[in-house]
Design a protein around this motif. Sequence first.
Motif, PDB file in Angstrom:
ATOM      1  N   GLY A  19      65.468 -34.280  31.059  1.00  0.00           N
ATOM      2  CA  GLY A  19      64.141 -34.655  31.074  1.00  0.00           C
ATOM      3  C   GLY A  19      63.695 -35.720  30.936  1.00  0.00           C
ATOM      4  N   PHE A  20      64.563 -36.382  30.897  1.00  0.00           N
ATOM      5  CA  PHE A  20      64.216 -37.862  31.168  1.00  0.00           C
ATOM      6  C   PHE A  20      64.973 -38.512  32.771  1.00  0.00           C
ATOM      7  CE2 PHE A  20      63.882 -42.300  29.574  1.00  0.00           C
ATOM      8  CZ  PHE A  20      64.811 -43.122  30.352  1.00  0.00           C
ATOM      9  N   LEU A  22      64.518 -35.634  35.261  1.00  0.00           N
ATOM     10  CA  LEU A  22      63.309 -35.618  35.960  1.00  0.00           C
ATOM     11  C   LEU A  22      61.700 -35.963  36.141  1.00  0.00           C
ATOM     12  CD1 LEU A  22      63.766 -31.514  35.122  1.00  0.00           C
ATOM     13  CD2 LEU A  22      63.967 -32.449  37.461  1.00  0.00           C
ATOM     14  N   PHE A  23      62.128 -36.724  34.644  1.00  0.00           N
ATOM     15  CA  PHE A  23      60.445 -37.474  34.616  1.00  0.00           C
ATOM     16  C   PHE A  23      60.844 -39.068  35.748  1.00  0.00           C
ATOM     17  CE2 PHE A  23      56.624 -39.640  33.211  1.00  0.00           C
ATOM     18  CZ  PHE A  23      57.322 -41.259  32.825  1.00  0.00           C
ATOM     19  N   PHE A  24      61.798 -39.669  36.015  1.00  0.00           N
ATOM     20  CA  PHE A  24      62.253 -40.585  37.120  1.00  0.00           C
ATOM     21  C   PHE A  24      62.543 -39.330  38.131  1.00  0.00           C
ATOM     22  CE2 PHE A  24      63.124 -43.028  33.579  1.00  0.00           C
ATOM     23  CZ  PHE A  24      62.655 -43.578  34.011  1.00  0.00           C
ATOM     24  N   MET A  26      60.588 -36.579  39.757  1.00  0.00           N
ATOM     25  CA  MET A  26      59.384 -37.101  40.506  1.00  0.00           C
ATOM     26  C   MET A  26      58.800 -38.117  40.484  1.00  0.00           C
ATOM     27  SD  MET A  26      58.537 -33.792  37.173  1.00  0.00           S
ATOM     28  CE  MET A  26      56.743 -33.476  37.768  1.00  0.00           C
ATOM     29  N   ASN A  27      58.623 -39.169  39.311  1.00  0.00           N
ATOM     30  CA  ASN A  27      58.115 -40.508  39.971  1.00  0.00           C
ATOM     31  C   ASN A  27      58.248 -40.703  41.035  1.00  0.00           C
ATOM     32  OD1 ASN A  27      56.626 -39.651  37.876  1.00  0.00           O
ATOM     33  ND2 ASN A  27      57.034 -41.030  35.955  1.00  0.00           N
ATOM     34  N   TYR A  28      59.850 -41.129  41.636  1.00  0.00           N
ATOM     35  CA  TYR A  28      60.149 -40.927  42.707  1.00  0.00           C
ATOM     36  C   TYR A  28      59.798 -40.943  43.779  1.00  0.00           C
ATOM     37  CZ  TYR A  28      63.629 -42.878  45.681  1.00  0.00           C
ATOM     38  OH  TYR A  28      64.462 -43.501  47.463  1.00  0.00           O
TER      39      TYR A  28
END
Length: 52
Positions: A19-20, A22-24, A26-28
């Motif tokens: 999850g961590f 994927l979060f980064f 997606m933000n990139y």
Amino acid sequence: MPQMAPLLWLNLFFMFLIGFLLFFIMNYFMKSPLKMSPSIELKVQQQKTWKW
């Protein structure tokens, strides 16, 4: 069964890690509209006329 507890924490750790990441990721790849708006305005200003 107490011997199953490490497997539970290992699964929770991997789910958190996925999850961590994927979060980064997606933000990139997601760009904010404020960063994209100047490039769009420059393209609109450089339109060529069709008639000479």
